[in-house]
Design a protein around this motif. Structure first.
Motif, short mmCIF file in Angstrom:
data_model
loop_
_atom_site.label_atom_id
_atom_site.label_comp_id
_atom_site.label_asym_id
_atom_site.label_seq_id
_atom_site.Cartn_x
_atom_site.Cartn_y
_atom_site.Cartn_z
N ASN A 71 0.89 -1.09 0.06
CA ASN A 71 -0.06 0.09 0.01
C ASN A 71 0.90 1.26 -0.02
OD1 ASN A 71 0.86 0.13 2.67
ND2 ASN A 71 -0.94 0.56 3.49
N VAL A 72 2.03 1.22 -0.31
CA VAL A 72 3.05 2.12 -0.32
C VAL A 72 3.73 2.22 -1.61
CG1 VAL A 72 3.20 2.39 2.15
CG2 VAL A 72 4.85 1.00 0.92
N SER A 73 4.14 3.72 -1.81
CA SER A 73 4.94 3.98 -3.04
C SER A 73 6.33 3.27 -3.06
CB SER A 73 5.23 5.49 -3.04
OG SER A 73 3.88 6.27 -3.14
N THR A 74 6.97 2.95 -4.08
CA THR A 74 8.05 2.17 -4.19
C THR A 74 9.01 2.93 -5.33
OG1 THR A 74 7.36 0.67 -5.86
CG2 THR A 74 7.16 -0.30 -3.77
N PRO A 75 10.33 3.08 -4.98
CA PRO A 75 11.29 3.87 -5.89
C PRO A 75 11.25 3.25 -7.40
CG PRO A 75 12.19 3.39 -3.81
CD PRO A 75 11.13 2.50 -3.72
N GLY A 76 10.79 4.03 -8.36
CA GLY A 76 10.67 3.46 -9.62
C GLY A 76 9.70 2.80 -9.95
N GLY A 77 8.42 2.74 -8.97
CA GLY A 77 7.24 1.85 -8.96
C GLY A 77 6.03 2.93 -9.17
N PRO A 78 5.03 2.15 -8.78
CA PRO A 78 3.65 2.89 -8.53
C PRO A 78 3.88 3.76 -7.48
CG PRO A 78 3.42 0.51 -8.85
CD PRO A 78 4.70 0.56 -8.65
N GLN A 79 3.19 5.01 -7.63
CA GLN A 79 3.21 6.15 -6.71
C GLN A 79 1.69 6.16 -5.93
OE1 GLN A 79 6.23 7.75 -5.90
NE2 GLN A 79 6.40 5.91 -6.84
N TYR A 80 1.51 5.66 -4.72
CA TYR A 80 0.12 5.79 -4.08
C TYR A 80 0.22 7.12 -3.33
CZ TYR A 80 0.46 0.86 -5.27
OH TYR A 80 0.31 -0.41 -5.99
N GLU A 81 -1.00 7.58 -3.39
CA GLU A 81 -1.28 9.09 -2.62
C GLU A 81 -2.63 9.27 -2.33
OE1 GLU A 81 -1.65 11.51 -6.98
OE2 GLU A 81 0.33 11.42 -5.78
N PHE A 82 -2.60 10.28 -1.63
CA PHE A 82 -3.85 10.88 -1.11
C PHE A 82 -4.03 12.37 -0.96
CE2 PHE A 82 -1.53 10.52 2.77
CZ PHE A 82 -2.05 11.43 3.77
N THR A 83 -5.01 12.80 -1.05
CA THR A 83 -5.28 14.38 -0.90
C THR A 83 -6.06 14.64 0.48
OG1 THR A 83 -5.67 14.62 -3.14
CG2 THR A 83 -6.59 16.45 -1.72
N ALA A 84 -5.51 15.77 1.19
CA ALA A 84 -6.05 16.25 2.46
C ALA A 84 -6.40 17.61 2.40
CB ALA A 84 -5.04 15.97 3.51
N GLN A 85 -7.31 17.95 2.94
CA GLN A 85 -7.49 19.54 2.97
C GLN A 85 -8.21 19.80 4.24
OE1 GLN A 85 -10.92 21.99 0.29
NE2 GLN A 85 -9.60 20.86 -0.88
N PHE A 86 -7.92 21.15 4.89
CA PHE A 86 -8.60 21.51 6.04
C PHE A 86 -9.30 22.86 5.43
CE2 PHE A 86 -6.25 19.12 9.33
CZ PHE A 86 -7.31 19.01 10.21
N ASN A 87 -10.60 23.22 6.01
CA ASN A 87 -11.21 24.20 5.93
C ASN A 87 -12.06 24.76 6.87
OD1 ASN A 87 -12.94 26.20 4.55
ND2 ASN A 87 -13.91 24.91 3.11
N LEU A 88 -11.56 26.02 7.33
CA LEU A 88 -12.28 26.78 8.55
C LEU A 88 -13.45 27.12 7.99
CD1 LEU A 88 -12.47 27.31 11.58
CD2 LEU A 88 -11.36 29.57 10.97
N TYR A 89 -14.66 26.51 8.38
CA TYR A 89 -15.86 26.88 7.95
C TYR A 89 -17.08 26.79 9.11
CZ TYR A 89 -20.44 26.37 5.66
OH TYR A 89 -21.67 26.57 5.03
N ALA A 90 -17.66 28.10 9.37
CA ALA A 90 -18.58 28.13 10.28
C ALA A 90 -18.05 27.89 11.55
CB ALA A 90 -19.81 27.24 10.12
N GLY A 91 -16.93 28.03 12.18
CA GLY A 91 -16.33 28.05 13.44
C GLY A 91 -15.68 26.48 13.38
N ASN A 92 -15.62 25.70 12.64
CA ASN A 92 -15.05 24.47 12.56
C ASN A 92 -14.15 24.11 11.48
OD1 ASN A 92 -17.14 23.52 14.70
ND2 ASN A 92 -18.53 23.86 13.02
N TRP A 93 -13.00 23.58 11.74
CA TRP A 93 -12.04 23.02 11.04
C TRP A 93 -12.14 21.71 10.44
CZ3 TRP A 93 -7.68 25.75 9.16
CH2 TRP A 93 -7.28 26.96 9.71
N TRP A 94 -12.85 21.83 9.22
CA TRP A 94 -13.21 20.45 8.76
C TRP A 94 -12.17 20.01 7.70
CZ3 TRP A 94 -17.55 17.84 8.48
CH2 TRP A 94 -18.78 18.32 9.37
N LEU A 95 -12.21 18.51 8.06
CA LEU A 95 -11.12 17.80 6.99
C LEU A 95 -11.80 17.01 6.21
CD1 LEU A 95 -8.17 16.60 6.90
CD2 LEU A 95 -9.01 14.55 8.39
N TYR A 96 -11.16 17.00 4.78
CA TYR A 96 -11.61 16.54 3.79
C TYR A 96 -10.40 15.54 3.25
CZ TYR A 96 -15.51 19.20 2.72
OH TYR A 96 -16.90 20.18 2.74
#
Length: 466
Positions: free
Chosen positions: A316-341
């Protein structure tokens, strides 16, 4: 230095956290039996064990009572084993962050996360993906690896995990300190090493896509952890309420997770890592709404089409010269709360996972109730002893090796105080270039890259310049 980006070169993850997380490596211990075992536990059962670090019987008892307090009044609908950890499905309103913080209602997420369009504009998406359902949600033993509607998955708090630390505070806090903002104070020369980019800018959050690695951390040599993450920071750390953060990334931390795998993590502090904060759901803080992500798990990032007879963490992890596994993370302060996407590769649909209730955990006058003042992205490692053996960061290779060889973050932007997405303008910071470096940041017109950099390095044993 622009990467030769090809859609086929990056393995895009499914847009939900538990897809294909199917194999069990040990039998399920029922939640009721776990509580009974915890009631019967005493210090002598753990004292002297090879992985036990708890200081004394009083510290052990504090840990035991903490577990009971976290689970008091909780009705677990069912439990399962995911990777190396038990996971319990807990009704949303019974999770510790709701119950122990006295929250009266669960907040509503922003209308949609921010995304990058084909012309490199940063806009809110047309809708929010809040109903993602994993493709494969049954373990080999036949038990469900998906929590029911209106419940959330909690990685189980066990004495096996807690007793690996000297006391409860050590377990909860980002060891040994947590953060030394660049241009504010240099990193602790005895413990931390960084290869990061940063920007001082008032913001309501931000975004990046991180590729996911498994650098070896040798606990026997005094290496503590290695990570790649985002930091959203406010306050100076010198005056009350002090430095405050909301953080997300991946981490190899054998002492914390009882294994050598990479784990998704979040973290927060309201007072410069002094008395507040914890990882994931290990203390009241983060309110989770989505049932499809197990915070702290090593089984979130799974290649598509992995045979379900294989453990979810192989590979489940990237390997040198091989497939690159990744994810996107985003925080957004909205209506008084730090939302995580969270979501898959850059440009994929993001899912609201939950939020930090700002006024509740950061205090009525805390800086993060208004906005963050600093954004950081990059890698970090910690040596836990005076021998100073430093673990690899990122892939373990120097960032000059580039795409498919080095750790990166890409599509980095922040949310300004007008609510608009703005490309980052980052400064490089590397406090130990003999061992860890940053190349970039760069700007690319290739789809999904935008602002990006490479970071990390091999680390080194004691006395070699780290």
């Amino acid at each position: 230095m622009t990467p030769r980006f090809r859609n086929a070169a990056v393995v895009v993850l499914v847009s939900m956290g538990l897809a294909n997380a199917s194999a069990q490596t040990r039998p399920v211990v029922r939640f009721e039996d776990f509580l009974q075992q915890t009631r019967a536990a005493h210090f002598e059962m753990y004292s002297g064990g090879p992985e036990t670090a708890v200081r004394d019987a009083a510290a052990f008892e504090e840990m035991r009572q903490y577990i009971f307090a976290m689970y008091q009044g909780v009705t677990v609908t069912h439990s399962f084993v995911l990777g190396t950890h038990h996971v319990d499905c807990v009704p949303i309103e019974q999770q510790p962050s709701v119950r122990l913080l006295g929250l009266k209602e669960i907040a509503t997420p922003p209308p949609a996360p921010f995304m990058v369009t084909s012309d490199h504009s940063i806009v809110r998406a047309s809708h929010s993906n809040s109903e993602a359902v994993p493709d494969n949600n049954v373990t080999l033993s036949g038990s469900s690896a998906l929590c029911e509607e209106h419940t959330i998955p909690m990685m189980r708090l066990t004495l096996e995990r807690l007793a690996r630390f000297t006391d409860l505070r050590h377990f909860l806090h980002k060891y040994p300190h947590g953060h030394n903002p660049p241009a504010e104070a240099p990193p602790d020369p005895w413990q931390h090493r960084y290869a990061i980019t940063y920007q001082w800018v008032d913001n309501w959050g931000g975004n990046s896509t991180l590729n996911y690695w498994k650098p070896p951390v040798n606990k026997s040599e005094g290496e503590a952890f290695s990570l790649s993450q985002q930091w959203y920071v406010g306050g100076t750390g010198k005056t009350l309420p002090g430095l405050q953060t909301a953080e997300v990334g991946w981490q190899v931390f054998p002492q914390q997770y009882v294994d050598d795998n990479s784990h998704l993590f979040i973290y927060w502090t309201a007072d410069d890592y002094t008395t507040t904060g914890c990882y994931n759901l290990d203390c009241p803080g983060f309110v989770q709404k989505n049932p499809n992500w197990v915070l702290g798990s090593d089984c979130l990032f799974v290649p598509p089409q992995t045979p379900k007879e294989k453990p979810c963490y192989l590979p489940n992890v990237s390997t040198p010269g091989g497939p690159q596994y990744e994810f996107t993370a985003q925080f957004n302060l909205y209506a008084g709360n730090w939302w995580l996407y969270l979501g898959a590769a850059a440009g994929s649909e993001l899912t609201p996972v939950g939020y930090y209730p700002a006024a509740t955990i950061y205090g009525a006058t805390g800086q993060l109730t208004q906005y963050a003042e600093l954004i950081e992205y990059g890698t970090e490692s910690v040596s836990a002893t005076t021998t100073k053996f430093w673990p690899p960061q990122g892939s373990g290779q120097m960032p000059s090796n580039g795409y498919s060889k080095a750790a990166y973050q890409r599509d980095m932007f922040y949310i300004d105080l007008s609510g608009a997405g703005v490309w980052d303008s980052l400064t490089r910071y590397q406090d130990s270039p003999n061992c860890y470096q940053v190349t970039g940041p760069y700007k690319s017109n290739a789809s999904g890259w935008g602002i990006y950099f490479y970071a990390g390095g091999p680390g080194a044993p004691s006395g070699t310049g780290c």
